[in-house]
Design a protein around this motif. Structure first.
Motif, short mmCIF file in Angstrom:
data_model
loop_
_atom_site.label_atom_id
_atom_site.label_comp_id
_atom_site.label_asym_id
_atom_site.label_seq_id
_atom_site.Cartn_x
_atom_site.Cartn_y
_atom_site.Cartn_z
N GLY A 64 -26.04 -26.21 10.85
CA GLY A 64 -24.87 -26.77 10.16
C GLY A 64 -24.57 -26.01 8.89
O GLY A 64 -25.06 -24.90 8.66
N HIS A 65 -23.75 -26.63 8.05
CA HIS A 65 -23.25 -25.96 6.85
C HIS A 65 -23.62 -26.72 5.59
O HIS A 65 -23.69 -27.95 5.58
N GLY A 66 -23.84 -25.93 4.53
CA GLY A 66 -24.08 -26.54 3.24
C GLY A 66 -22.78 -26.68 2.46
O GLY A 66 -21.70 -26.53 3.03
N ALA A 109 -29.20 -18.27 -0.53
CA ALA A 109 -30.26 -18.90 -1.32
C ALA A 109 -31.60 -18.21 -1.07
O ALA A 109 -32.41 -18.04 -1.98
N LEU A 110 -31.83 -17.80 0.18
CA LEU A 110 -33.06 -17.08 0.51
C LEU A 110 -33.16 -15.78 -0.29
O LEU A 110 -34.22 -15.45 -0.81
N ALA A 111 -32.04 -15.07 -0.36
CA ALA A 111 -32.04 -13.81 -1.11
C ALA A 111 -32.35 -14.09 -2.57
O ALA A 111 -33.14 -13.38 -3.20
N GLY A 112 -31.74 -15.15 -3.09
CA GLY A 112 -31.97 -15.51 -4.49
C GLY A 112 -33.42 -15.87 -4.75
O GLY A 112 -34.03 -15.44 -5.73
N GLU A 113 -34.02 -16.64 -3.87
CA GLU A 113 -35.39 -17.12 -4.09
C GLU A 113 -36.43 -16.04 -3.86
O GLU A 113 -37.47 -16.02 -4.52
N THR A 114 -36.19 -15.17 -2.90
CA THR A 114 -37.20 -14.17 -2.56
C THR A 114 -37.02 -12.87 -3.34
O THR A 114 -37.95 -12.06 -3.43
N ILE A 146 -38.31 -20.72 3.97
CA ILE A 146 -37.58 -21.64 4.84
C ILE A 146 -38.45 -22.85 5.18
O ILE A 146 -37.99 -23.99 5.20
N TYR A 147 -39.72 -22.60 5.42
CA TYR A 147 -40.67 -23.67 5.77
C TYR A 147 -40.75 -24.71 4.65
O TYR A 147 -40.83 -25.91 4.88
N GLN A 148 -40.72 -24.21 3.40
CA GLN A 148 -40.91 -25.12 2.26
C GLN A 148 -39.65 -25.92 1.93
O GLN A 148 -39.73 -26.99 1.34
N GLU A 149 -38.48 -25.38 2.29
CA GLU A 149 -37.23 -26.12 2.06
C GLU A 149 -36.86 -26.88 3.32
O GLU A 149 -37.22 -26.46 4.41
N GLU A 150 -36.12 -27.93 3.19
CA GLU A 150 -35.68 -28.65 4.39
C GLU A 150 -34.68 -27.77 5.15
O GLU A 150 -34.76 -27.57 6.35
N THR A 151 -33.69 -27.29 4.42
CA THR A 151 -32.74 -26.31 4.96
C THR A 151 -32.39 -25.35 3.83
O THR A 151 -32.48 -25.71 2.66
N VAL A 152 -31.98 -24.14 4.19
CA VAL A 152 -31.66 -23.16 3.16
C VAL A 152 -30.67 -22.14 3.73
O VAL A 152 -30.70 -21.85 4.94
N LYS A 186 -16.47 -19.87 1.51
CA LYS A 186 -16.96 -20.42 2.78
C LYS A 186 -18.24 -21.23 2.57
O LYS A 186 -19.10 -20.87 1.77
N ARG A 187 -18.36 -22.31 3.32
CA ARG A 187 -19.59 -23.09 3.28
C ARG A 187 -20.69 -22.31 3.98
O ARG A 187 -20.50 -21.84 5.10
N PRO A 188 -21.86 -22.20 3.33
CA PRO A 188 -22.91 -21.37 3.92
C PRO A 188 -23.55 -22.05 5.14
O PRO A 188 -23.66 -23.27 5.21
N VAL A 189 -23.98 -21.23 6.07
CA VAL A 189 -24.72 -21.73 7.23
C VAL A 189 -26.17 -21.99 6.79
O VAL A 189 -26.78 -21.17 6.11
#
Lengths: 370, 277
Positions: A62-64, A33-38, A23-29, A72-75
């Motif tokens: 907010g939403h992506g 996406a976190l599950a996918g990356e980790t 999360i720190y390295q991305e502006e927002t996530v 649904k748009r992800p939080v």
């Protein structure tokens, strides 16, 4: 040899650090996406995210966009750098320097205290600085990073370990201890430019000449200060290349041809830089002498480590880019053209590099970020 | 039960810097249940003695160099919980908090030279008897050296942190016909006054001369002065927090330096880069 299994707590901490670092390295996530990356399962990600949100480290912002298949748009989640603060501390030649930093490494306030040579006084003076910083905290203090000069003694009962333990017990906070030059190397890696190579050596010239090594982004244990090494002249580095030795030579420079009637005691390496710019003969000779001595140190380093970059840190940085240029000139006589061609010689950009490194070390160890 | 009290000793409490520092101190002190007594030591340009009831105070804040070193040491003997704001006393254990002059002034010099293309920078000094004045002057000279420039004696102007004095110095500079393309003032109030003088004299700002100042406030904003921000209210708040820690019995020592940020406004303009044309 059997490896010890990771405990549940260790695994949880590892996963938390992994999520927080992502999360720190991305502006927002988003959580997905976190599950996918980790590579962590979605329920695990959700649990950890809830915990981190409860602790204030992240928040929903907010939403992506929906995926291509709709839905649904992800939080979106974002790191909160002001959730906690870290105290950085460096015991230098003549001062203790401390800082309050946010979790992104941004320094909010710095604090200085002159220091006696007597190591027995360190604990008391440190307490005065730590109390000053804690009094000014803007968020709960998470931990402290502490830099000291010289080799870190690791055996039980050693002064460094006793000092760390005293601070830890006094304030109930984790204290991460390291050598100042290694911290300077860490800061250069952590906060440096992205085009930096993988293997970096920092040469820190203060009252000592110390070397910090970062290979593949990992910081290696500093083995000792280089001041005892002897130059071809027979003089130890400590007599010729430390800032006090060089200030003595600065003091002796005759700069009257530049129309200065300054007090030589006020001279800094900035004055030398200007005198070099004006091609003042004494200044050019001093530049050459410093560059030649540093070239010997660099030759030893290149022979051992073959770094991509050697960064010079400390007060000599004020001499400006002519110094690494002149070092390169002298290296032509000691290393091959091929080795020299691929090597970057730089000046460490930031002031208070070791202090920033103390913050980076603490953040890296405690949260897995930076 | 009488209310807990702290004291503030200052010279001109109506001054912008002093007012905002006091505000910051009061915000923290009142939140912790203290009332604040302010003692102005200058009245009609005459130095007055301290009239605070020292025996009733839990601690003391001293703003700038309103007292001599000997007076500070003597006071500290009576009242161990003390903090200096925008001042420091070497070889003493009294904690202090100051704006980071060694960061802020070079920020302004680097900006003028690297971004605005200026080379002949006039400098309005602060009060050279004050720590901030001396340190900002030194930082300016060092910053010029870093760019291989020497300070030009006729471009070093007295200001004494006094806007009318600064304005008079700028008028004299214009009258002398000296060549300069930037003006850096040791504080934003002098900078604002200098900006007024230049505009009244028909000097085009920033086209002919860029003007910048140290510190920020409503006055700088209203005239469009580029500054580096040293948050004065925060200075007061942090100073008060240092004092509260001492009152609580903690050992506190050393000097806090607050970092600065550049705030660009209309009084300066970056050079347009080739790739932006």
């Amino acid at each position: 040899m059997q490896r010890a299994k990771a405990t549940r707590d260790q695994l949880k901490r590892y996963n938390q650090q992994l999520i927080l670092r992502t999360i720190y390295q991305e502006e927002t996530v988003s959580r997905a996406a976190l599950a996918g990356e980790t590579g962590l399962a979605k329920p695990t990600v959700s649990d950890i995210v809830s915990e981190l949100m409860g602790q204030g480290y992240i928040l929903e912002v907010g939403h992506g966009h929906s995926t291509a298949s709709g839905g649904k748009r992800p939080v979106l989640l974002q790191f909160v750098p002001t959730a906690r603060q870290v105290i950085g501390l460096v015991i230098g030649d003549e001062t203790i320097t401390g800082c309050l930093a946010n979790l992104d490494g941004r320094i909010v306030a710095m604090h200085y205290l002159p220091l006696e040579a007597d190591e027995a006084a360190w604990a008391n003076r440190l307490e005065g600085v730590i109390n000053a910083l804690i009094a000014q905290q803007d968020a709960p203090i998470l931990c402290m990073g502490l830099g000291v000069p010289g080799v870190i003694e690791t055996q039980p009962g050693s002064p460094h370990r006793v000092l760390r333990e005293q601070i830890r017990q006094r304030y109930g906070l984790p204290v991460y201890l390291n050598n100042n030059t290694e911290l300077a190397a860490r800061a250069t890696v952590a906060f440096g430019t992205e085009d930096r190579g993988e293997n970096l050596v920092v040469v820190l010239v203060t009252q000592h000449v110390e070397i910090g090594i970062a290979l593949g982004g990992r910081i290696f244990h500093h083995g000792g200060e280089a001041g005892t090494l002897r130059l071809p002249s027979g003089d130890p580095l400590a007599q010729t290349l430390t800032t006090s030795a060089l200030r003595g030579r600065l003091f002796d420079l005759d700069l009257t041809s530049l129309g200065w009637d300054d007090d030589p005691a006020d001279r800094t390496f900035l004055h030398l830089r200007y005198a070099i710019h004006c091609a003042q003969p004494g200044a050019l000779d001093l530049l050459d002498a410093i560059a030649r001595d540093l070239a010997y140190v660099y030759t030893w380093i290149i022979g051992l480590v073959r770094p991509d970059e050697i960064a010079l840190a400390g007060a000599l940085v004020e001499m400006g880019p002519t110094l690494p240029q002149r070092i390169r000139h002298h290296l032509q006589h000691t290393i091959s053209a091929q080795a020299l061609d691929g090597l970057r010689l730089t000046l460490a950009e930031a002031r208070h590099l070791s202090l920033r490194g103390a913050v980076a070390h603490a953040l890296h160890t405690e949260l897995g970020i930076v | 039960m009488s209310m807990k009290k702290i004291g503030i000793v200052t010279n001109y409490p109506e001054g912008v810097f002093q007012r905002e520092t006091i505000l910051g101190v009061e915000q923290v002190a009142v939140a912790q249940g203290y009332s604040v007594l302010v003692n102005a030591l200058v009245e009609d340009d005459q130095i007055q003695p301290i009239t605070l009831p020292l025996a009733e105070l839990a601690g003391l804040v001293i703003i700038a160099n309103v007292l001599t070193d000997e007076e500070l040491r003597a006071l500290h003997q009576q009242l161990p919980a003390m903090v200096l704001i925008s001042h420091r006393l070497p070889q003493s254990s009294i904690p202090a908090i100051i704006q980071n002059n060694e960061e802020g002034i070079p920020q302004l010099v680097d900006y003028l030279i690297e971004e605005c293309g200026c080379r002949r920078i006039a400098f309005i000094q602060g009060h050279m008897d004050q720590f901030d004045g001396r340190q900002r002057d030194r930082a300016f000279r060092q910053a010029l050296l870093r760019h291989q420039l020497l300070p030009v004696p006729e471009l070093i102007l007295p200001g004494e942190f006094d806007p009318p004095k600064a304005a008079e110095s700028v008028r004299a500079l214009l009258a002398s016909g000296a060549d300069f393309d930037a003006l850096l003032a040791s504080d934003y109030l002098m900078g604002s006054a200098a900006l007024q003088v230049l505009r009244e004299a028909g000097v085009s700002v920033p086209e002919q001369v860029s003007v910048v100042g140290f510190g920020d406030g409503v006055e700088a904003e209203s005239v469009g002065l580029t500054t580096v921000a040293a948050d004065i209210v925060e200075l007061g708040q942090r100073g008060a927090r240092l004092l509260m820690a001492q009152i609580a019995g903690l050992h506190v020592e050393g000097v806090t330096w607050l970092n600065t940020q550049l705030i660009e406004r209309d009084s300066s303009r970056r050079l347009q880069r080739v790739d932006e044309v």
